[in-house]
Design a protein around this motif. Structure first.
Motif, PDB file in Angstrom:
ATOM      1  N   SER A 177       0.846  -1.191   0.000  1.00  0.00           N
ATOM      2  CA  SER A 177       0.000   0.000   0.000  1.00  0.00           C
ATOM      3  C   SER A 177       0.883   1.244   0.000  1.00  0.00           C
ATOM      4  N   LYS A 178       0.334   2.347  -0.439  1.00  0.00           N
ATOM      5  CA  LYS A 178       1.133   3.574  -0.619  1.00  0.00           C
ATOM      6  C   LYS A 178       1.582   4.187   0.699  1.00  0.00           C
ATOM      7  N   TYR A 179       1.029   3.715   1.810  1.00  0.00           N
ATOM      8  CA  TYR A 179       1.335   4.323   3.100  1.00  0.00           C
ATOM      9  C   TYR A 179       2.681   3.836   3.636  1.00  0.00           C
ATOM     10  N   ASN A 180       3.348   4.729   4.370  1.00  0.00           N
ATOM     11  CA  ASN A 180       4.587   4.428   5.085  1.00  0.00           C
ATOM     12  C   ASN A 180       5.792   4.185   4.181  1.00  0.00           C
ATOM     13  N   PHE A 181       5.704   4.572   2.916  1.00  0.00           N
ATOM     14  CA  PHE A 181       6.879   4.552   2.055  1.00  0.00           C
ATOM     15  C   PHE A 181       7.657   5.849   2.271  1.00  0.00           C
ATOM     16  N   LEU A 182       8.961   5.759   2.305  1.00  0.00           N
ATOM     17  CA  LEU A 182       9.825   6.926   2.374  1.00  0.00           C
ATOM     18  C   LEU A 182      10.546   7.075   1.044  1.00  0.00           C
ATOM     19  N   SER A 183      10.514   8.257   0.483  1.00  0.00           N
ATOM     20  CA  SER A 183      11.095   8.492  -0.838  1.00  0.00           C
ATOM     21  C   SER A 183      12.469   9.133  -0.734  1.00  0.00           C
ATOM     22  N   THR A 184      13.202   9.044  -1.823  1.00  0.00           N
ATOM     23  CA  THR A 184      14.481   9.727  -1.939  1.00  0.00           C
ATOM     24  C   THR A 184      14.531  10.430  -3.282  1.00  0.00           C
ATOM     25  N   ASN A 185      15.202  11.570  -3.342  1.00  0.00           N
ATOM     26  CA  ASN A 185      15.308  12.285  -4.619  1.00  0.00           C
ATOM     27  C   ASN A 185      16.523  11.827  -5.419  1.00  0.00           C
ATOM     28  N   GLN A 186      17.205  10.817  -4.910  1.00  0.00           N
ATOM     29  CA  GLN A 186      18.358  10.280  -5.619  1.00  0.00           C
ATOM     30  C   GLN A 186      17.921   9.446  -6.819  1.00  0.00           C
ATOM     31  N   ILE A 187      18.702   9.505  -7.873  1.00  0.00           N
ATOM     32  CA  ILE A 187      18.516   8.661  -9.043  1.00  0.00           C
ATOM     33  C   ILE A 187      19.770   7.808  -9.198  1.00  0.00           C
ATOM     34  N   ILE A 188      19.566   6.520  -9.375  1.00  0.00           N
ATOM     35  CA  ILE A 188      20.698   5.604  -9.493  1.00  0.00           C
ATOM     36  C   ILE A 188      20.774   5.087 -10.920  1.00  0.00           C
ATOM     37  N   MET A 189      21.927   5.281 -11.533  1.00  0.00           N
ATOM     38  CA  MET A 189      22.167   4.817 -12.902  1.00  0.00           C
ATOM     39  C   MET A 189      23.223   3.725 -12.880  1.00  0.00           C
ATOM     40  N   GLU A 190      23.097   2.801 -13.810  1.00  0.00           N
ATOM     41  CA  GLU A 190      24.035   1.684 -13.828  1.00  0.00           C
ATOM     42  C   GLU A 190      24.372   1.285 -15.260  1.00  0.00           C
ATOM     43  N   LEU A 191      25.651   1.132 -15.509  1.00  0.00           N
ATOM     44  CA  LEU A 191      26.155   0.631 -16.777  1.00  0.00           C
ATOM     45  C   LEU A 191      26.597  -0.815 -16.546  1.00  0.00           C
ATOM     46  N   LYS A 192      26.031  -1.736 -17.338  1.00  0.00           N
ATOM     47  CA  LYS A 192      26.284  -3.165 -17.139  1.00  0.00           C
ATOM     48  C   LYS A 192      26.757  -3.765 -18.455  1.00  0.00           C
ATOM     49  N   PHE A 193      27.870  -4.502 -18.411  1.00  0.00           N
ATOM     50  CA  PHE A 193      28.410  -5.024 -19.652  1.00  0.00           C
ATOM     51  C   PHE A 193      29.266  -6.262 -19.414  1.00  0.00           C
ATOM     52  N   ASP A 194      29.403  -7.043 -20.464  1.00  0.00           N
ATOM     53  CA  ASP A 194      30.212  -8.252 -20.423  1.00  0.00           C
ATOM     54  C   ASP A 194      31.689  -7.874 -20.273  1.00  0.00           C
ATOM     55  N   PRO A 195      32.453  -8.637 -19.484  1.00  0.00           N
ATOM     56  CA  PRO A 195      33.885  -8.312 -19.321  1.00  0.00           C
ATOM     57  C   PRO A 195      34.639  -8.236 -20.642  1.00  0.00           C
ATOM     58  N   SER A 196      34.167  -8.942 -21.667  1.00  0.00           N
ATOM     59  CA  SER A 196      34.838  -8.895 -22.970  1.00  0.00           C
ATOM     60  C   SER A 196      34.719  -7.519 -23.627  1.00  0.00           C
TER      61      SER A 196
END
Length: 228
Positions: A174-193
């Motif tokens: 439910s929407k109650y008791n959630f705490l938000s953050t203004n942070q945005i997390i970005m991720e670059l994911k790739f094969d070691p090759s």
């Protein structure tokens, strides 16, 4: 049920606010990354033991280290996807997941979310995947954007991140008791090759990558603990 092991990949994470996204996107699109999926809601229910081993291992930088979570998705129309239990293994800059997909006819919202019950539901009792001494701690929910290059490298943007404590046997979204953050997390994911090619892109990005865990951020925010 079948245990799925994902390919090993290198992960580089970045934190910004809404204004900080555009410089990243400029470089990502210039490197021929294209939007590959519609945005969707990602939900992760994290598990830990009474010593908070997952948190302590992260803070100490121990590798390999593990993190356990129950994950599910919703598309932009609110349609519910499959549930899956994940063991994420991090080893230096690389990581992979071991995943148990839960059958379509099982609605986790109608079941207890203890590890013991997940073992019962899946019929998979291996404690290396389902550690019986772990318990649900918190939910992290966010909206994810997906970008992908022809070589399979991916760039994701996680926004509208919010957290909620789990204090009962069942999932409460439910929407109650959630705490938000203004942070945005970005991720670059790739094969070691692809490390050589992606390293050139990483050098062009507006800021260096950092160690970042949504579970750690959520725990700090919900339980009032500072890890600085």
């Amino acid at each position: 049920m079948q245990l799925i092991k994902t390919p090993v990949r290198i992960e580089s994470k970045y934190i910004a606010n809404f204004k900080g996204i555009n410089p990243f996107l400029w470089h990502i699109k210039n490197a021929r990354f294209f939007k590959s999926y519609d945005e969707r809601e990602v939900n992760s229910l994290y598990y830990d033991d009474i010593k908070f081993t997952s948190i302590n291992d992260n803070l100490s930088g121990i590798t390999p280290r593990t993190k356990y979570r129950l994950r599910w998705y919703k598309d932009k129309n609110g349609n519910q996807g499959k549930f899956q239990f994940e063991k994420k293994i991090k080893n230096g800059i690389t990581g992979y997941k071991e995943i148990i997909i839960i059958k379509n006819n099982i609605n986790i919202f109608d079941n207890e979310i203890s590890i013991k019950n997940l073992q019962k539901i899946t019929g998979y009792s291996n404690e290396k995947i389902f550690p019986i001494h772990y318990s649900p701690v918190l939910i992290c929910s966010y909206i994810r954007e997906y970008y992908e290059a022809k070589d399979g490298s991916r760039f994701t943007i996680d926004k509208n991140i919010k957290f909620k404590r789990i204090n009962n046997k069942f999932i409460d979204t439910s929407k109650y008791n959630f705490l938000s953050t203004n942070q945005i997390i970005m991720e670059l994911k790739f094969d070691p090759s692809n490390k050589t090619t992606m390293s050139k892109l990483i050098k062009k990005l507006p800021m260096p990558s950092i160690r970042c865990s949504k579970y750690l951020i959520g725990h700090s925010k919900l339980f009032g603990v500072s890890y600085i």
